[in-house]
Structure formats: C-alpha cells, structure tokens
Design a protein around this motif. Structure first.
Motif, PDB file in Angstrom:
ATOM      1  N   ALA A   1      55.472  31.351  35.139  1.00  0.00           N
ATOM      2  CA  ALA A   1      54.676  32.405  34.514  1.00  0.00           C
ATOM      3  C   ALA A   1      54.998  33.731  35.192  1.00  0.00           C
ATOM      4  CB  ALA A   1      53.185  32.096  34.633  1.00  0.00           C
ATOM      5  N   TYR A   2      54.550  34.809  34.567  1.00  0.00           N
ATOM      6  CA  TYR A   2      54.710  36.139  35.162  1.00  0.00           C
ATOM      7  C   TYR A   2      53.523  36.986  34.717  1.00  0.00           C
ATOM      8  CZ  TYR A   2      56.877  36.129  30.572  1.00  0.00           C
ATOM      9  OH  TYR A   2      57.112  35.908  29.254  1.00  0.00           O
ATOM     10  N   TYR A   3      53.156  37.992  35.543  1.00  0.00           N
ATOM     11  CA  TYR A   3      52.003  38.815  35.201  1.00  0.00           C
ATOM     12  C   TYR A   3      52.157  40.229  35.745  1.00  0.00           C
ATOM     13  CZ  TYR A   3      50.632  34.235  37.153  1.00  0.00           C
ATOM     14  OH  TYR A   3      50.593  32.942  37.574  1.00  0.00           O
ATOM     15  N   ASP A   4      51.496  41.130  35.091  1.00  0.00           N
ATOM     16  CA  ASP A   4      51.357  42.481  35.629  1.00  0.00           C
ATOM     17  C   ASP A   4      50.190  42.439  36.611  1.00  0.00           C
ATOM     18  OD1 ASP A   4      51.098  45.134  36.177  1.00  0.00           O
ATOM     19  OD2 ASP A   4      51.405  45.767  34.091  1.00  0.00           O
ATOM     20  N   LEU A   5      50.470  42.684  37.888  1.00  0.00           N
ATOM     21  CA  LEU A   5      49.412  42.574  38.900  1.00  0.00           C
ATOM     22  C   LEU A   5      48.702  43.911  39.107  1.00  0.00           C
ATOM     23  CD1 LEU A   5      51.368  40.479  41.584  1.00  0.00           C
ATOM     24  CD2 LEU A   5      49.767  39.621  39.868  1.00  0.00           C
TER      25      LEU A   5
ATOM     26  N   MET B   1      52.873  46.521  40.556  1.00  0.00           N
ATOM     27  CA  MET B   1      53.459  45.235  40.967  1.00  0.00           C
ATOM     28  C   MET B   1      53.500  44.245  39.800  1.00  0.00           C
ATOM     29  SD  MET B   1      51.891  44.462  44.734  1.00  0.00           S
ATOM     30  CE  MET B   1      50.203  44.512  44.166  1.00  0.00           C
ATOM     31  N   ILE B   2      54.579  43.504  39.766  1.00  0.00           N
ATOM     32  CA  ILE B   2      54.714  42.426  38.789  1.00  0.00           C
ATOM     33  C   ILE B   2      54.947  41.129  39.562  1.00  0.00           C
ATOM     34  CG2 ILE B   2      56.243  41.452  37.014  1.00  0.00           C
ATOM     35  CD1 ILE B   2      56.662  44.381  36.112  1.00  0.00           C
ATOM     36  N   GLY B   3      54.181  40.117  39.236  1.00  0.00           N
ATOM     37  CA  GLY B   3      54.330  38.831  39.928  1.00  0.00           C
ATOM     38  C   GLY B   3      54.918  37.783  38.997  1.00  0.00           C
ATOM     39  N   PHE B   4      55.639  36.836  39.554  1.00  0.00           N
ATOM     40  CA  PHE B   4      56.153  35.709  38.759  1.00  0.00           C
ATOM     41  C   PHE B   4      56.345  34.504  39.660  1.00  0.00           C
ATOM     42  CE2 PHE B   4      59.861  37.929  40.326  1.00  0.00           C
ATOM     43  CZ  PHE B   4      60.689  36.906  40.760  1.00  0.00           C
ATOM     44  N   TYR B   5      56.407  33.336  39.053  1.00  0.00           N
ATOM     45  CA  TYR B   5      56.746  32.143  39.827  1.00  0.00           C
ATOM     46  C   TYR B   5      57.441  31.135  38.932  1.00  0.00           C
ATOM     47  CZ  TYR B   5      53.050  29.407  37.584  1.00  0.00           C
ATOM     48  OH  TYR B   5      52.284  28.760  36.658  1.00  0.00           O
ATOM     49  N   ALA B   6      58.184  30.235  39.576  1.00  0.00           N
ATOM     50  CA  ALA B   6      58.728  29.062  38.882  1.00  0.00           C
ATOM     51  C   ALA B   6      58.481  27.878  39.800  1.00  0.00           C
ATOM     52  CB  ALA B   6      60.225  29.236  38.622  1.00  0.00           C
ATOM     53  N   ILE B   7      58.011  26.791  39.186  1.00  0.00           N
ATOM     54  CA  ILE B   7      57.660  25.588  39.948  1.00  0.00           C
ATOM     55  C   ILE B   7      58.397  24.401  39.352  1.00  0.00           C
ATOM     56  CG2 ILE B   7      55.778  23.883  40.074  1.00  0.00           C
ATOM     57  CD1 ILE B   7      53.910  26.158  40.862  1.00  0.00           C
TER      58      ILE B   7
ATOM     59  N   SER C   1      48.181  21.340  36.169  1.00  0.00           N
ATOM     60  CA  SER C   1      47.052  21.849  36.971  1.00  0.00           C
ATOM     61  C   SER C   1      47.473  23.110  37.718  1.00  0.00           C
ATOM     62  CB  SER C   1      46.475  20.784  37.899  1.00  0.00           C
ATOM     63  OG  SER C   1      47.466  20.194  38.660  1.00  0.00           O
ATOM     64  N   LEU C   2      48.735  23.195  38.128  1.00  0.00           N
ATOM     65  CA  LEU C   2      49.216  24.426  38.759  1.00  0.00           C
ATOM     66  C   LEU C   2      49.229  25.579  37.754  1.00  0.00           C
ATOM     67  CD1 LEU C   2      52.021  22.805  40.885  1.00  0.00           C
ATOM     68  CD2 LEU C   2      50.196  24.252  41.811  1.00  0.00           C
ATOM     69  N   GLY C   3      49.671  25.255  36.522  1.00  0.00           N
ATOM     70  CA  GLY C   3      49.711  26.288  35.479  1.00  0.00           C
ATOM     71  C   GLY C   3      48.331  26.866  35.204  1.00  0.00           C
ATOM     72  N   HIS C   4      47.314  26.000  35.242  1.00  0.00           N
ATOM     73  CA  HIS C   4      45.941  26.470  35.017  1.00  0.00           C
ATOM     74  C   HIS C   4      45.402  27.247  36.209  1.00  0.00           C
ATOM     75  CE1 HIS C   4      44.844  24.915  31.152  1.00  0.00           C
ATOM     76  NE2 HIS C   4      45.395  23.760  31.434  1.00  0.00           N
ATOM     77  N   LEU C   5      45.769  26.785  37.405  1.00  0.00           N
ATOM     78  CA  LEU C   5      45.257  27.421  38.622  1.00  0.00           C
ATOM     79  C   LEU C   5      45.833  28.830  38.806  1.00  0.00           C
ATOM     80  CD1 LEU C   5      43.774  27.212  41.393  1.00  0.00           C
ATOM     81  CD2 LEU C   5      45.900  26.270  42.316  1.00  0.00           C
ATOM     82  N   LEU C   6      47.143  28.943  38.519  1.00  0.00           N
ATOM     83  CA  LEU C   6      47.843  30.186  38.840  1.00  0.00           C
ATOM     84  C   LEU C   6      47.652  31.244  37.745  1.00  0.00           C
ATOM     85  CD1 LEU C   6      50.985  28.522  40.403  1.00  0.00           C
ATOM     86  CD2 LEU C   6      49.365  30.000  41.589  1.00  0.00           C
ATOM     87  N   THR C   7      46.434  31.722  37.643  1.00  0.00           N
ATOM     88  CA  THR C   7      46.160  32.846  36.739  1.00  0.00           C
ATOM     89  C   THR C   7      46.580  34.141  37.438  1.00  0.00           C
ATOM     90  OG1 THR C   7      43.975  33.104  37.702  1.00  0.00           O
ATOM     91  CG2 THR C   7      44.143  31.672  35.783  1.00  0.00           C
ATOM     92  N   SER C   8      46.610  35.239  36.685  1.00  0.00           N
ATOM     93  CA  SER C   8      47.014  36.500  37.314  1.00  0.00           C
ATOM     94  C   SER C   8      45.997  36.912  38.385  1.00  0.00           C
ATOM     95  CB  SER C   8      47.183  37.591  36.271  1.00  0.00           C
ATOM     96  OG  SER C   8      45.956  37.846  35.641  1.00  0.00           O
ATOM     97  N   ASP C   9      44.711  36.625  38.142  1.00  0.00           N
ATOM     98  CA  ASP C   9      43.694  36.974  39.142  1.00  0.00           C
ATOM     99  C   ASP C   9      43.904  36.199  40.442  1.00  0.00           C
ATOM    100  OD1 ASP C   9      42.481  38.803  37.576  1.00  0.00           O
ATOM    101  OD2 ASP C   9      40.900  37.440  36.824  1.00  0.00           O
ATOM    102  N   TYR C  10      44.136  34.901  40.284  1.00  0.00           N
ATOM    103  CA  TYR C  10      44.351  34.068  41.463  1.00  0.00           C
ATOM    104  C   TYR C  10      45.594  34.536  42.220  1.00  0.00           C
ATOM    105  CZ  TYR C  10      44.854  29.875  44.364  1.00  0.00           C
ATOM    106  OH  TYR C  10      44.962  29.013  45.417  1.00  0.00           O
ATOM    107  N   PHE C  11      46.653  34.773  41.455  1.00  0.00           N
ATOM    108  CA  PHE C  11      47.927  35.206  42.036  1.00  0.00           C
ATOM    109  C   PHE C  11      47.720  36.501  42.837  1.00  0.00           C
ATOM    110  CE2 PHE C  11      52.256  36.730  42.186  1.00  0.00           C
ATOM    111  CZ  PHE C  11      53.065  35.619  42.054  1.00  0.00           C
ATOM    112  N   ARG C  12      47.046  37.478  42.180  1.00  0.00           N
ATOM    113  CA  ARG C  12      46.830  38.771  42.841  1.00  0.00           C
ATOM    114  C   ARG C  12      45.965  38.593  44.094  1.00  0.00           C
ATOM    115  NH1 ARG C  12      45.828  42.260  38.678  1.00  0.00           N
ATOM    116  NH2 ARG C  12      44.013  40.998  38.331  1.00  0.00           N
ATOM    117  N   SER C  13      44.945  37.755  43.992  1.00  0.00           N
ATOM    118  CA  SER C  13      44.025  37.596  45.128  1.00  0.00           C
ATOM    119  C   SER C  13      44.742  37.027  46.356  1.00  0.00           C
ATOM    120  CB  SER C  13      42.857  36.680  44.732  1.00  0.00           C
ATOM    121  OG  SER C  13      43.314  35.343  44.633  1.00  0.00           O
TER     122      SER C  13
END
Lengths: 115, 407
Positions: B202-206, B210-216, B231-243
């Motif tokens: 996924a990727y997000y505008d933080l 800043m722009i965040g992304f990950y690959a798992i 479960s990782l896909g659900h956990l890793l929201t942009s809010d969680y990522f930014r926090s």
C-alpha cells in the motif's frame, strides 16, 4: 531426508540436508528431522549446505525454528552456503543470527575451539 | 416346468433391489433359468442372446454385473470382456463367466481378458447365488465409496468457492494499479501463485510533504500466509503508518514501524513471519527513508536509465524477537523511480530450473526506464514468457513509485 553424521570431535553432529531445494514443500519435515536429532541428544549441529542450491523464506523459517528450539541448550552452525542461498542469508541478515562458516573444515575447527 | 430354488427370499442386509444384471447366453433355457434365480434375489435381469447384444446392454443400461456364457456365436465371451474392459467406464462392471466342463483351459485366457469369476455349466442356483452375493458385497462397497467421494467433492467445491471469495476480499485491500499522490505516481501489479497470496502492499499521503509505502511478503503461501497478509493490510492504515514513522518532524522513522510490527507479530512458538520494505519519501529533501526487513533490495532507476539497488538487507519481521531494525536513506530526486519486487520474481524458474534473477529483472526495468508506468505489466509479461505460461510457484507483486520530473 537428512543424513546425520554424528561422532565428530566434541560431540559435533554434521547434517547433510539431502536436498537440493529447501522450500515450503519440505521445510517442515526438515525442521522436524533436525529437532528429532536434538531429541536424540545431538545438541551441536553443523548443517552443511554445500549441496543445497535454493532456500526460500520457509526454508529460512525452518532453520530459525531449530535455532529457537535449541535455545541455550546447544548450538546450530551452518557452512558452505552457495550462490543464491548465500544471498538469501545475507538479505535476511541470517549471517548475524547463525554462526556461518565458508567450509565444513573451517566450521569444525572453529566449533572445536569452543567445546 | 419348475426349478428347484434353494433361496426363496432376497438377500438380507444387502440392498440389491433394482440393480441390473445382463445375462448373456445363446441358449434361451439357460438364460431364463439364470434370470429366474436373479429375480428371486432381487435383481432385474436383462437378457442378451449373443455377445453383440450383451455389449450394447452393458454399455447403455448401466448394468454393473454381467453373467456371460463363454461360447456364443459372433462375439464370444472373451471378446465381450475385452471390449468392456477397454471402455474404462467410471463404474466397474463385474463379469461372471459361465464355462463348460471341457473349457477349464480357457479360464486363464478369460482371466487375462478381465473376467472376475467363473461358474461351471450346468448352472446351479447355489453356485450362482454365492457368486452373486460376493459381487453384491463389492457393489455395496463401491456405492459407499462413491457416496463418500461425492461428499468429498462437494466439500472441496465449497472450500474452493470460499477461497475464491477470500481472494477477492484480499485483492480489494490492495490499492489501484495506478494512482497519483501529488508529484508521485504509483504503479502496481499483483499475481497470487495459488488463488490466495501472502503479498500485501500500500501507499499513502502522510501529509507534511511525506509519502509512505510498504510491500510485505509473508513466508510461505496459501491460506495461512494470506491470513497474516490480510491482517497486516487491515492494520497498516495511513493513520497507523503515520503514527509510527512520523514521530519526529523532518526525520521519518520507518524502522520504528517495522520494530513495532516485529514486537506485535513475533510468537516464540510460531512459524509465521514476513519480509517487508517500508519507505517514506520526503518531498522537501528529495530523499527516500527506508527500512528493508528481509525484502529484496529495491531498484532505483534514475532519469538517465541507470539502475542502483537500494538496501543491504535486514532482519525479517516476526522471525526473531527483539531485533534491531535499521533506517537508511538515499537521494530520490524527481524524475527517478523506485521498483519493488517480491522474491517471486527473482526465484521464478524456467523449464530448465534457471532462476529469473537480478540481471533479467534489471533488463526488464531498464527497458522501461523512461516509462515506469509500464514496468509492472512488462514484468508480468517477461515472467510469463520465462515460465512458458506455467503459473509461478510464489506470489508476485510489483510496486513502482515514480517521482515525476519538474514541469
């Protein structure tokens, strides 16, 4: 099917995985065979990977599974990583987790120094 | 004329009612005698006067028992048996052959052709009954197995339907194949090896430039791996990522996110783990801050087409507790792109067992250096060609992050 060659100096048991590929298809069986060796009192394992051409993430997981099982009660070392297997171990930094030696002779020498 | 019948009731405990038996004999007397016994036993006999007729009845009526005279004009018993065996029909046809006293020598030939048992002429009721009983036991057993098979096939169908539904749900978690976040574009492709996949990205505008992304890539594949990836896909929201990554202004900390996931998902008794590449692009400084956790190195494609691997490696996530995860950073100027590929690409083997590997990956990426949007599709096409159309053994995801040139 692994080939275990016990009876080296200082109770080191050399393990030949007997596989060209250590993958999701056989990783669990491989781990169970190594753990069975531990059950037989072999607590110093040296896994010789010279004939293993490919290890996937499940294969790495199996190795770490054995390491976790051994804990402080013994050791597991690895030798003779080739090509892609060596790359896999470097990318996942398993070279920081396992004692890894370039050859069986080097591994046996190093392991014998700390019985 | 009356025949002596030792058995006056149908067989007990074995459900034979309605089962068809073909009785083939050119002697009408023998035929009706056998038929009468079979009828008493609860079967429905169908009579055939010669081999051709017998064969047609077995093939068309669905009978699973044939009582066949060896000597018949036209198609003899041997030939009828050979042809039935050659049919390889789904249901096994049990064949009892009736031979004359002088034909003992023929029995080996008949066994060879596929006969199951013999009866001597003249046919007597006790001998026929005993043999038919034995066939009945087999038929009852076959019926039981067929019912079990049907149950298993139905269960398999249900499981496969469920898995397909789960795969659709998983795919919905993935972002669109092309998306634009400010001056940065993302292009992606995803191909599960086995309906369900252990890959997630996924990727997000933080915010704050800043722009965040990950690959798992979860180790293993199939249901187990996909459950963790979902479960990782659900956990890793942009809010969680930014926090996790943006605790200090100006210095993104992707390793903190990875360490947090390691803490959360490590289980001392478990086997599940995953590799991850987690990145944050800082627009103000044109830098990529990343943490590579066992995921293959990314490829940085500069605007002059040069390709540089990004990442020296790092511990996977949830494999070992309390690991030290490192941040690193690299210049990521506008006009360049970053390509992330799960190891399904590197490890894809052709028919001769040769892995696709880094050099071929670099070739495909290099060929589309000026059109990064095409890289995911080109990579899939190159791998499909490499595999000669055979599906990949591992899940594959391609994520391309393109920083547009200044206008």
């Amino acid at each position: 099917m692994i080939k275990a060659l016990p009876g080296h100096e200082n109770g080191i048991c050399v393990v030949d995985p007997g596989l060209e590929r250590l993958t999701a298809a056989n990783a669990t069986a491989f781990r169970d065979e190594l753990i069975a060796l531990l059950g037989n009192g072999e607590d110093r394992l040296l896994v010789d990977m010279s004939a293993v051409e490919f290890v996937d993430s499940s294969g790495v997981g199996a190795m770490v599974g054995v390491l976790k099982k051994i804990g402080n009660r013994g050791e597991i070392a690895i030798c003779s990583l080739t090509g892609n297997v060596d790359k896999m171990f470097r990318i996942t930094r398993m070279d920081k987790v396992f004692a890894i030696y370039p050859s069986r002779a080097a591994a046996l020498a190093a392991m014998s120094e700390r019985p | 004329m009356r025949y002596w019948m030792p058995i006056s009731t149908p067989m007990q405990g074995e459900e034979v009612h309605g089962w068809l038996v073909v009785v083939a004999d050119d002697d009408a007397f023998q035929r009706s005698y056998a038929s009468a016994i079979l009828r008493k036993l609860g079967f429905i006999p169908i009579e055939a006067a010669d081999g051709v007729e017998a064969l047609a009845l077995v093939r068309n009526a669905g009978a699973q028992l044939l009582i066949c005279d060896l000597d018949m004009p036209g198609l003899d018993g041997h030939e009828v048996v050979r042809q039935i065996r050659a049919d390889r029909s789904e249901a096994y046809v049990h064949i009892l052959m009736v031979t004359g006293s002088g034909q003992r020598g023929e029995r080996d030939r008949a066994l060879e052709a596929g006969v199951d048992d013999f009866m001597a002429k003249p046919l007597d009721a006790a001998s026929l009954t005993a043999r038919v009983r034995s066939v009945t036991r087999l038929l009852a057993h076959e019926k039981l197995l067929a019912e079990r098979n049907r149950t298993i096939a139905e269960a398999k169908q249900r499981i496969e339907d469920d898995i397909r539904i789960a795969a659709r749900a998983q795919k919905r978690l993935l972002p669109a194949p092309h998306a634009e976040l400010g001056d940065t574009q993302f292009h992606s492709a995803f191909q599960p090896s086995n309906i369900l996949s252990g890959d997630m990205f996924a990727y997000y505008d933080l915010g704050d430039g800043m722009i965040g992304f990950y690959a798992i890539d979860v180790a293993g594949h199939g249901v187990n791996a996909s459950l963790l990836s979902v479960s990782l896909g659900h956990l890793l929201t942009s809010d969680y990522f930014r926090s996790q990554v943006a605790t200090q202004p100006g210095s993104p900390d992707p390793a903190a996110l990875v360490a947090r996931l390691n803490e959360r998902f490590f289980d001392a008794d478990g086997q599940d783990y995953f590799t991850m590449f987690c990145g944050v692009i800082c627009r103000a400084t044109d830098r990529l801050h990343y943490c590579q956790a066992g995921y293959p190195p990314a490829l940085l494609v500069s605007d002059d087409g040069a390709i540089t691997p990004v990442g020296e490696g790092g511990f996977p996530v949830a494999l070992i507790g309390q690991m030290d995860f490192q941040n690193a950073s690299v210049a990521f100027p506008q006009g360049s792109s970053l390509v992330l590929l799960s190891d399904g690409a590197h490890e894809a083997e052709d028919a001769a067992g040769t892995a696709f590997d880094d050099s071929r990956i670099a070739e495909v990426v290099g060929a589309s250096a000026t059109t990064p949007a095409n890289i995911p599709a080109k990579m899939l096409a190159a791998l499909t060609e490499w595999r000669n159309g055979i599906p990949l053994d591992d899940d594959l995801s391609v994520l391309v992050c393109e920083r547009r040139s200044k206008p």
